[in-house]
Design a protein around this motif. Structure first.
Motif, PDB file in Angstrom:
ATOM      1  N   CYS A   1      33.033  42.385  35.042  1.00 27.66           N
ATOM      2  CA  CYS A   1      33.286  41.952  36.410  1.00 27.66           C
ATOM      3  C   CYS A   1      33.009  43.110  37.365  1.00 27.66           C
ATOM      4  CB  CYS A   1      34.744  41.507  36.554  1.00 27.66           C
ATOM      5  SG  CYS A   1      35.923  42.801  36.110  1.00 27.66           S
TER       6      CYS A   1
ATOM      7  N   THR B   1      29.037  42.247  47.211  1.00 30.09           N
ATOM      8  CA  THR B   1      29.014  42.923  45.917  1.00 30.09           C
ATOM      9  C   THR B   1      27.656  43.576  45.745  1.00 30.09           C
ATOM     10  OG1 THR B   1      30.550  41.304  44.978  1.00 30.09           O
ATOM     11  CG2 THR B   1      29.262  42.611  43.420  1.00 30.09           C
TER      12      THR B   1
ATOM     13  N   ALA C   1      31.485  41.512  53.891  1.00 32.55           N
ATOM     14  CA  ALA C   1      31.932  41.680  52.510  1.00 32.55           C
ATOM     15  C   ALA C   1      30.789  41.354  51.553  1.00 32.55           C
ATOM     16  CB  ALA C   1      33.124  40.769  52.241  1.00 32.55           C
TER      17      ALA C   1
ATOM     18  N   SER D   1      32.553  45.465  44.528  1.00 34.01           N
ATOM     19  CA  SER D   1      32.741  44.568  45.669  1.00 34.01           C
ATOM     20  C   SER D   1      33.560  45.276  46.744  1.00 34.01           C
ATOM     21  CB  SER D   1      33.479  43.293  45.238  1.00 34.01           C
ATOM     22  OG  SER D   1      32.699  42.541  44.336  1.00 34.01           O
TER      23      SER D   1
ATOM     24  N   ASP E   1      35.409  44.599  50.755  1.00 34.82           N
ATOM     25  CA  ASP E   1      35.723  43.689  51.843  1.00 34.82           C
ATOM     26  C   ASP E   1      34.911  44.077  53.077  1.00 34.82           C
ATOM     27  OD1 ASP E   1      37.608  42.483  50.205  1.00 34.82           O
ATOM     28  OD2 ASP E   1      39.258  43.733  50.958  1.00 34.82           O
TER      29      ASP E   1
ATOM     30  N   SER F   1      36.720  45.971  42.474  1.00 36.03           N
ATOM     31  CA  SER F   1      36.998  45.554  43.846  1.00 36.03           C
ATOM     32  C   SER F   1      37.603  46.688  44.665  1.00 36.03           C
ATOM     33  CB  SER F   1      37.965  44.364  43.840  1.00 36.03           C
ATOM     34  OG  SER F   1      38.263  43.955  45.149  1.00 36.03           O
ATOM     35  N   ASN F   2      36.944  47.035  45.759  1.00 39.23           N
ATOM     36  CA  ASN F   2      37.432  48.051  46.709  1.00 39.23           C
ATOM     37  C   ASN F   2      37.965  49.314  46.029  1.00 39.23           C
ATOM     38  OD1 ASN F   2      37.041  46.496  49.180  1.00 39.23           O
ATOM     39  ND2 ASN F   2      38.693  45.186  48.432  1.00 39.23           N
TER      40      ASN F   2
END
Length: 306
Positions: free
Chosen positions: A239, A8, A6, A27, A29, A242-243
């Motif tokens: 930010c 970023t 995982a 980012s 996983d 995510s995925n």
């Protein structure tokens, strides 16, 4: 398969094509990914076990393609044909031809054969999106998202154009299968291959993955959008997304091109047909839309397991 931890990373590029921008923090996983594209040998095992028939092996139904000439309603796929002289590179029809009888077993047309050509360890081609997904599901795997593919292709590097750095051929070394010379008529074949090459021919990247750029384009799970998703700013700072899982289906149609009525998925990695004078997409950040019903002699795939 190789384990990708995982992390970023900075996705995209602002140095080449507009559809790769903007730069954005993403980012993902951890996941497992095939070390190489799926080969003809592996795909043959799937076909033998299941009796699967690819889209290229089935004649299109004229009801699904209004205006399709009767003589075109035959099984086949798109095959690259090198031209004899310079042509208008704005018209892909100058080098692509729908060849009846072309499919994964017959990659150059009905008179060719993967066995005769000794292509068992080359990437399987002439697979439409559904074909790739069917193989992945049979193998207990999935297709990568665009973010997963790009993250894996970078091999742990940040802000580099290629999978190994910023120089395409450092010291003259050929590190991937792409077109050297003037596309689509003069391939110098400095890398030794005019079409696909056996998987693992070139050095692995930092994650131990082969052919993440060059050789064949590869299908991903993501629906295409000209404008990649970016994270929204929070309290003045941004930010990481995510995925991400790509665009919505409706956004994968092109309103500027009424003929593009079939959803498009994101291809990654570039292929042996990418050249400096035509398509500099032999890079992790490169991306291209492909209609899900389309197969060609330069598109393959690999799988992931999450």
């Amino acid at each position: 398969m190789r384990w990708i931890p995982a992390g970023t990373f900075t996705m995209g590029s602002e140095r080449f094509y507009p559809e790769e921008a903007p730069l954005r923090r993403v980012s993902v996983d951890g996941f497992w990914i095939d070390a190489t594209p799926v080969t003809n040998r592996q795909f043959a095992a799937f076909v033998e076990a299941t009796g699967y028939v690819t889209m290229a092996q089935v004649a299109p139904d004229p009801k699904d393609y209004p205006g399709l000439a009767a003589e075109m309603a035959r099984a086949g796929s798109l095959v690259f044909h090198k031209t004899a002289a310079p042509v208008d590179t704005g018209n892909p029809a100058n080098w692509w031809r729908f060849d009846h009888g072309a499919d994964w077993r017959h990659p150059l047309g009905p008179d060719s054969d993967v066995d005769t050509l000794d292509l068992w360890d080359h990437p399987v081609v002439h697979v439409a999106f559904g074909d790739a997904l069917a193989y992945a599901e049979w193998a207990g795997k999935d297709l990568p998202t665009e973010a997963e593919f790009e993250y894996a292709a970078k091999g742990g590097l940040e802000d580099r154009d290629y999978a190994w750095g910023d120089e395409l051929a450092p010291g003259g070394a050929m590190l991937a299968n792409y077109w050297q010379g003037l596309f689509p008529f003069a391939n110098q074949m400095l890398d030794g291959w005019e079409r696909t090459s056996p998987v693992g021919t070139y050095p692995a990247n930092g994650y131990g993955l082969f052919d993440m750029i060059g050789n064949t384009w590869e299908w991903t799970r993501d629906w295409w959008s000209d404008k990649p998703e970016v994270a929204r700013k929070k309290s003045g700072s941004c930010c990481a997304l995510s995925n991400p899982r790509g665009a919505r289906l409706k956004d994968s149609f092109d309103p500027a091109q009424p003929q593009v009525r079939i959803g498009r998925k994101v291809l990654k990695g570039g292929s042996h047909l990418c050249a400096a004078n035509y398509c500099q997409r032999y890079r992790p950040a490169a991306r291209h839309p492909e209609m899900i019903d389309t197969s060609t002699s330069h598109i393959g795939f690999r799988c992931v397991r999450r």
